[in-house]
Design a protein around this motif. Structure first.
Motif, short mmCIF file in Angstrom:
data_model
loop_
_atom_site.label_atom_id
_atom_site.label_comp_id
_atom_site.label_asym_id
_atom_site.label_seq_id
_atom_site.Cartn_x
_atom_site.Cartn_y
_atom_site.Cartn_z
N LYS A 102 -0.50 10.50 8.89
CA LYS A 102 -0.32 11.57 7.91
C LYS A 102 -0.33 11.01 6.50
O LYS A 102 0.18 9.92 6.24
CB LYS A 102 1.02 12.28 8.14
N HIS A 103 -0.91 11.80 5.58
CA HIS A 103 -0.83 11.48 4.16
C HIS A 103 0.40 12.18 3.57
O HIS A 103 0.93 13.14 4.16
CB HIS A 103 -2.09 11.94 3.44
N LEU B 286 8.46 7.01 0.46
CA LEU B 286 9.21 8.04 1.18
C LEU B 286 10.56 7.49 1.62
O LEU B 286 10.68 6.31 1.96
CB LEU B 286 8.43 8.54 2.40
N ASN B 287 11.55 8.36 1.64
CA ASN B 287 12.89 7.98 2.08
C ASN B 287 13.20 8.66 3.41
O ASN B 287 13.38 9.88 3.47
CB ASN B 287 13.92 8.39 1.02
N PHE C 284 3.55 8.44 8.62
CA PHE C 284 3.18 7.93 7.29
C PHE C 284 2.85 6.43 7.39
O PHE C 284 1.80 5.97 6.92
CB PHE C 284 4.33 8.18 6.33
N LEU C 285 3.73 5.66 8.02
CA LEU C 285 3.51 4.22 8.14
C LEU C 285 2.31 3.90 9.03
O LEU C 285 1.60 2.91 8.80
CB LEU C 285 4.77 3.54 8.71
N LEU C 286 2.10 4.72 10.04
CA LEU C 286 0.99 4.48 10.98
C LEU C 286 -0.34 5.03 10.47
O LEU C 286 -1.36 4.89 11.14
CB LEU C 286 1.33 5.10 12.34
N GLY C 287 -0.31 5.67 9.30
CA GLY C 287 -1.56 6.18 8.72
C GLY C 287 -2.04 7.47 9.36
O GLY C 287 -3.19 7.88 9.15
N SER D 37 0.83 -1.21 0.00
CA SER D 37 0.00 0.00 0.00
C SER D 37 0.86 1.26 0.00
O SER D 37 0.46 2.30 -0.51
CB SER D 37 -0.92 0.01 1.22
N LYS D 38 2.05 1.17 0.58
CA LYS D 38 2.98 2.29 0.64
C LYS D 38 4.35 1.73 1.00
O LYS D 38 4.46 0.60 1.48
CB LYS D 38 2.53 3.34 1.66
#
Length: 533
Positions: free
Chosen positions: A268-269, A241-242, A263-266, A176-177
């Motif tokens: 923030k977009h 993302l890096n 980001f990984l925890l959902g 998903s990301k």
């Protein structure tokens, strides 16, 4: 067209193996752990991700990150990419750890090549190994063809490095990301032990090799590969993302650890996360009268495969140089494109192709696009002879120039200010070539050059100046020095023999029997020695 997995270069039943990969990922976020020193912060903060459902990918000496990072939260890698051993550890030691990895009861996967499997020793039974671990194995084929993967070669991947393959497989596996940790590329620290996370365990690689992997094997290759993957597998692009603020990898936004975790925890977009990259390229766009033209230009640029650029929109002015001075002074990129109103880049890899040359060939100062079926100029230092004969100029909408070179030959006050935009670009071409800087040319599909602003009087004056410089060189009234992108003088000088004979010699050479090539070279040397005397 149906995707064909029946290549002899793949393991049997590769389509089923990919389905197994997708079951492992199961639509989750993927965190890829690499060995750059910035991953040390993850070792300290991994507990913040302990409750998150994340699929972890690793590579090469994976056990270092697994023992010191993932073990803290009771997690393991789900997928490994193993390349030929490039550390001081023996491959047999790593291979034993790979076997331990595959023997785990949990679902996981090893990605490598047939060659790597056979490195473990002459007594290794590959068929037995394949039978035992079966769906846990996947073997893409690495090639230098930049059109892969495609429908006929869906598991052919462009040669790069292990990190690039981990990213490709996460996308093909329908993550998903993706978030990268420790993906620094290389460091500028002269202490090689500080170029790797826990280098005493992970091992080290020469800094030059790391830079080569980054500048040639990752930055220019990954954008092309991603385009091919999304098209072949009919997938929508996913956010990547890096999490390395010091990274030299350019394709993905660089973010802080706080933002990477959110980001990984959902929480923030991607739209809410600051990209910490400094743009590598700046695209200067003069504001057109028609807003619709500007929208179309920006939309076209946004379709480029290369993403680390900025657009600098400058108010169009009657004083072209003043407008360009403001634009260039605010540009952050090392390389500058000039995109006139209503211009477009039909080749989606145009920016990427230009930067690949300028980042890896420091002697080149400018890249110019060549429309297909156009005569290719003479290469490298021989371009000066081609230019003196053809008296051509660089069309501004087909250029990418090192920023300091553009400033020097477009804006410096000791160069006579011209009346029109076209004359100023002619002056740029004139002084660029007279000063010995080197261009490179790449065939591309590019918007047709707008010639409405060109005028015969300016062109005639430009050609007279080129002729004047040619005559001064022929009669030794001046010397020609070649220069690299930083202005340093390169070896070499102007030879009249090359100017007189190069084009003719090339034609003769292509038609001459091999037995007579020696005599042609003797003739060239006689002319050269005569001129030197």
């Amino acid at each position: 067209m149906t995707i064909n997995f029946n290549s002899p270069n793949y393991l049997p039943n590769s389509e089923q193996r990919l389905e197994h990969l997708r079951r492992i990922i199961n639509g989750r976020p993927v965190a890829i752990l690499v060995a750059g020193p910035s991953i040390s912060e993850l070792e300290e903060r991994i507990g913040e991700l302990s409750q998150a459902d994340i699929c972890y990918f690793g590579m090469n000496n994976f056990f270092v990150q697994e023992n010191h990072i993932l073990k803290k939260i009771g997690k393991h890698f789900s997928l490994l990419v193993e390349a030929v051993d490039n550390t001081n550890k023996s491959f047999s030691l790593v291979f034993n750890r790979i076997i331990d990895f595959l023997d785990r009861s949990e679902d996981n996967m090893l990605v490598s090549s047939f060659t790597n499997f056979k490195i473990s020793g002459p007594n290794f039974d590959f068929q037995k190994f394949l039978h035992k671990y079966n769906n846990k194995l996947l073997s893409p084929c690495g090639v230098y063809d930049r059109t892969v993967p495609n429908d006929a070669q869906p598991l052919h991947l462009i040669h790069g490095n292990s990190l690039s393959w981990l990213i490709y497989l996460a996308i093909i596996g329908k993550a998903s990301k993706i978030s990268l940790f420790g993906a620094d590329g290389y460091t500028k620290n002269e202490n090689t032990k500080k170029t790797y996370y826990r280098s005493e365990e992970y091992g080290t690689m020469p800094q030059k090799q790391l830079m080569n992997n980054t500048d040639k094997g990752f930055n220019p290759v990954v954008p092309l590969s991603l385009q091919n993957i999304y098209k072949t597998y009919d997938l929508k692009p996913i956010p990547i993302l890096n999490c390395s603020e010091v990274s030299f990898l350019t394709p993905f936004p660089k973010v802080s650890y706080d933002d990477a975790f959110n980001f990984l925890l959902g929480i923030k977009h991607t739209q809410e996360i600051s990209d910490l990259r400094i743009p590598t390229a700046s695209i200067i766009i003069p504001t057109p009268v028609d807003d619709e033209k500007l929208k179309n230009t920006l939309k076209n640029i946004a379709e480029q495969s290369y993403s680390n650029y900025e657009t600098v929109i400058v108010q169009k002015s009657s004083d072209f140089l003043d407008a360009m001075k403001k634009a260039i002074s605010s540009a952050k990129g090392k390389y500058v494109f000039y995109c006139p109103p209503d211009n477009s880049y039909p080749d989606i890899h145009w920016i990427n192709s230009c930067l690949e040359i300028l980042e890896n060939r420091p002697q080149i100062s400018l890249v110019c696009g060549l429309p297909k079926n156009t005569e290719r100029p003479w290469p490298k230092k021989k371009f000066i002879y081609y230019w003196l004969k053809k008296k051509n100029f660089f069309p501004p909408n087909m250029l990418c120039v090192r920023k300091q070179v553009l400033e020097k030959f477009l804006l410096e006050t000791d160069i006579v200010r011209a009346n029109t935009e076209f004359e100023n670009w002619l002056n740029f071409s004139l002084f660029f070539n007279m000063s010995g800087y080197l261009p490179a040319f790449i065939p591309t599909t590019i918007a047709k050059h707008d010639r409405t602003s060109e005028d015969d009087e300016s062109l005639d004056n430009y050609r007279r100046q080129v002729n004047d410089y040619k005559n001064r060189l022929i009669f030794k009234k001046t010397s020609h020095h070649f220069r690299d992108g930083d202005g340093n003088i390169l070896p070499g000088k102007f030879y009249l023999s090359i100017f007189l004979l190069y084009g003719l010699a090339e034609k003769v050479n292509s038609r001459l029997p091999l037995s007579l090539h020696t005599y042609l070279n003797i003739a060239k040397n006689i002319v050269r020695k005569f001129y030197q005397k």
